[in-house]
Design a protein around this motif. Sequence first.
Motif, PDB file in Angstrom:
ATOM      1  N   LEU A  27       0.144   7.002   4.852  1.00 18.90           N
ATOM      2  CA  LEU A  27      -0.210   8.041   3.884  1.00 18.90           C
ATOM      3  C   LEU A  27       0.807   9.170   3.945  1.00 18.90           C
ATOM      4  O   LEU A  27       1.303   9.653   2.924  1.00 18.90           O
ATOM      5  CB  LEU A  27      -1.619   8.563   4.175  1.00 18.90           C
ATOM      6  CG  LEU A  27      -2.132   9.681   3.280  1.00 18.90           C
ATOM      7  CD1 LEU A  27      -2.185   9.252   1.837  1.00 18.90           C
ATOM      8  CD2 LEU A  27      -3.507  10.149   3.744  1.00 18.90           C
TER       9      LEU A  27
ATOM     10  N   SER B 262      -8.479   2.832   4.409  1.00 15.41           N
ATOM     11  CA  SER B 262      -7.759   1.709   3.789  1.00 15.41           C
ATOM     12  C   SER B 262      -6.325   1.588   4.306  1.00 15.41           C
ATOM     13  O   SER B 262      -5.792   0.498   4.382  1.00 15.41           O
ATOM     14  CB  SER B 262      -7.674   1.869   2.274  1.00 15.41           C
ATOM     15  OG  SER B 262      -8.859   2.337   1.738  1.00 15.41           O
ATOM     16  N   VAL B 263      -5.681   2.721   4.564  1.00 16.87           N
ATOM     17  CA  VAL B 263      -4.295   2.659   5.036  1.00 16.87           C
ATOM     18  C   VAL B 263      -4.164   3.478   6.307  1.00 16.87           C
ATOM     19  O   VAL B 263      -5.002   4.318   6.609  1.00 16.87           O
ATOM     20  CB  VAL B 263      -3.306   3.207   3.980  1.00 16.87           C
ATOM     21  CG1 VAL B 263      -3.397   2.428   2.704  1.00 16.87           C
ATOM     22  CG2 VAL B 263      -3.533   4.678   3.726  1.00 16.87           C
TER      23      VAL B 263
ATOM     24  N   LYS C 237       0.819  -1.213   0.000  1.00 15.93           N
ATOM     25  CA  LYS C 237       0.000   0.000   0.000  1.00 15.93           C
ATOM     26  C   LYS C 237       0.850   1.258   0.000  1.00 15.93           C
ATOM     27  O   LYS C 237       0.573   2.218  -0.708  1.00 15.93           O
ATOM     28  CB  LYS C 237      -0.928  -0.020   1.213  1.00 15.93           C
ATOM     29  CG  LYS C 237      -2.044  -1.019   1.010  1.00 15.93           C
ATOM     30  CD  LYS C 237      -2.974  -1.077   2.178  1.00 15.93           C
ATOM     31  CE  LYS C 237      -4.040  -2.135   1.932  1.00 15.93           C
ATOM     32  NZ  LYS C 237      -4.960  -2.256   3.049  1.00 15.93           N
TER      33      LYS C 237
ATOM     34  N   LEU D 116       2.064   1.903  -3.362  1.00 15.39           N
ATOM     35  CA  LEU D 116       1.042   2.511  -4.216  1.00 15.39           C
ATOM     36  C   LEU D 116       0.961   4.014  -3.984  1.00 15.39           C
ATOM     37  O   LEU D 116       0.832   4.794  -4.928  1.00 15.39           O
ATOM     38  CB  LEU D 116      -0.326   1.894  -3.917  1.00 15.39           C
ATOM     39  CG  LEU D 116      -0.637   0.537  -4.531  1.00 15.39           C
ATOM     40  CD1 LEU D 116      -1.890  -0.038  -3.910  1.00 15.39           C
ATOM     41  CD2 LEU D 116      -0.829   0.682  -6.040  1.00 15.39           C
ATOM     42  N   ILE D 117       1.025   4.390  -2.711  1.00 16.18           N
ATOM     43  CA  ILE D 117       0.930   5.815  -2.395  1.00 16.18           C
ATOM     44  C   ILE D 117       2.134   6.554  -2.963  1.00 16.18           C
ATOM     45  O   ILE D 117       1.990   7.596  -3.607  1.00 16.18           O
ATOM     46  CB  ILE D 117       0.829   6.022  -0.871  1.00 16.18           C
ATOM     47  CG1 ILE D 117      -0.469   5.409  -0.350  1.00 16.18           C
ATOM     48  CG2 ILE D 117       0.884   7.503  -0.524  1.00 16.18           C
ATOM     49  CD1 ILE D 117      -0.552   5.334   1.138  1.00 16.18           C
TER      50      ILE D 117
END
Lengths: 461, 310
Positions: free
Chosen positions: A243, A237-238, A3, A6-7
């Motif tokens: 983030l 989600s995260v 994740k 992805l960020i």
Amino acid sequence: MSKIGLIIKREYTTRVKKKSFIVMTILGPILFASLMILPAVLMQLEDDEFKRIAVIDETGVFVNSLTNTEYIEFYDFSGRYFDQKTFTYDVTKATDDLKDSDYYALLYIPKNAVNNIKGSVILYSYTQPNVGIKMHIAHNIENKLKNIKFQVTADDLQITQEQIDEILSVANSEIQVVTNIIDEKGEFKETHSEVAMIVGYVSGFLIYMFVLMYGTQVMRGVIEEKTNRIVEVIVSSVKPFQLMMGKIVGVALVGITQFALWVLLTIGLVSAGQAIVLKDYDASKLNPTVMEMGSELDATSVVPDEKAMEFEEIFQAVYSVNYFAVIACFLFYFIGGYLLYGAMFAIVGSAVDNEADTQQFMLPITLPMVLGLFVMLTAMQNPNGSLAYWFSIIPFTSPIVMMARIPYGVPYIDLFISMALLVITFVFTTWFAGKIYRVGILMYGKKVNYKELWKWFRYKN
Amino acid sequence: MNALVAENVEKKFANHLALDDVSITVPEGSVYGLLGPNGAGKTTLIRIINQITAPDKGQVFIYGEKMQSKHVENIGYLPEERGLYKKMKVGEQALYLCQLKGLSKAETLKRLKYWFEKFEIQSWWDKKVEELSKGMQQKVQFIITVLHKPKLLIFDEPFSGFDPINTKMLKDEILNLRNEGATIIFSTHNMASVEEICDHIALINKSRKILEGPINEIRNNYASDIYEITFEGYFNKLESTLTSDYKILDVVENSQKSTMKVEVLNKNIKSNDLITIMTQYGNISSFQKHLPSMNDIFIKVVEETNTLIK
């Protein structure tokens, strides 16, 4: 992909695809390269056009000492404009004639030039003459004047020209202080402070600029997510910390990409520019006035050897800096400094609802950075003074100040303490920022002050 | 099995208690309405379920398991304050947000294609979000919320900003999802939609849960002895008979038919007694117990607890 990966990817690709990034990436190197090439190009362009210059020399002394060059030729018109009746020179008529002639300019040297040369020599022309011509004329006249005065003195003192030359060469000898550093093993190493100073200044300033530029991008990104109200969807989600870190790392990669592109493109442009513009580049053409000055002054002309030595010295000086250490430290301090400040910029972004409210929180961030910049200027001159020492240890200023010290050579223990402190501090600020961030991003419409931030920090997650 | 159980959840902010000993039980396959006035603590509870914040006390179980970080992949959340990256393209963004939920890229693309076709919005794929209207953005957001086929869906005020057509579409989709086995928690102020689609509700006021249960049970419990009656016959005679123990409300008299509500004031009187009296004066064409609307219950309960707390 994880994740956080992805960020990072999103933060990176959206920024790299932005028009402003592409424009900056292309414009930067063009600017740098033109700063490097332009002076040389201009010098070439200036001398490109062949120019004839008419001369009226009332003294009759200087006209013969004006030397012709590849691009400039002097013609003596003193006779033509001499009025036999009044025993004066008709400069007005000469300037009128200049208009339709194929002469570029009229050089007028008045009678009193020998005694009072300052401001008396005039160059008339219909277009602005370039600096090269002015310098050429000035040097010619200056040297002649010197020779005359030396001759007069020599006659007075009853000494020969050879003796004068000897005195002159003694008086003219340039003094250079060679600096030698004695290392731990007792070996001497020649250093060149000037180059070290420039390298230190440039890298310190780059760090300041990059940290501020990309730190602000982190802050803007956080504010954008907050005002768009997308943040709640994402933190379901995260983890907020993921983030925040994804954003900080993504923006850092953008910074490194831009920096790398700048370096590569600048090198490419400069070498391409040199290949195209300066096809017949050689040292003598780059600086014609210096060449002539030398030959004028010294008939035996040892110039080429002197030149070669000069170049060798410059190269030696440039290579005396340990660039591997500079680049490695630059990357370390850039990343360390950026992570330290990036986390603080993230706090500011999470605390406010829009960019206008950021002002009150920006001061504690920009203040140490500006302070670092000022200390760096002092550190460049006194790299081992206590001011430079302490500010290169304190993590909030060390990325900027230490960079100014590194080209001079820094004891390993200083470097180690400084780097260790920087790492500890950014780990701490990132942790601290994470705690405030996770509360701040979900908080709307609240006037936030420092007390409030402290309260957020103490919330349990 | 219960989709979600929250036990004695407490959450404290600096100077107020957002949730005070709140327990809820959401049965699997239900549409569960989370109701309450503004500032009651609903959003805080929802954020705790989504693991955006953690409770100070209490526990949450999801499908019988103690809440863990892996559960976020089983939850789809549409927050009340919602938005998208304005400068990002719709397709790119949907892909990104769904991958964050743990879906693979290929699977996300496949499912996005299905939903975009279903809503007939394929042409939006390469548009930037800022080019879409608010309603259009909400549709995109709805797709993103449900795409990873979560077993538990949480909608916070899902109908705000939707026009009636899109509201209907959204309601149908919510019921579809329920029929496919998902459990839905949704928080709203729109009581009509609660009656329409919720099976269970919980009412939160002033940080406390004050009411919970199947919606029909609750409405029955709050029903007083009022009957809705349509009657054909001699209304005047009826009116003069139903005196002391009854109260006639809301009468609409037509040429032959009259509709009315009759409240039974005496607890000993059963509905059959009322019917017996009425049949003497005419025909009863309909007779049913009046259930209070959720709106009435909401106002009644909230006001009651407010006065209690004062």
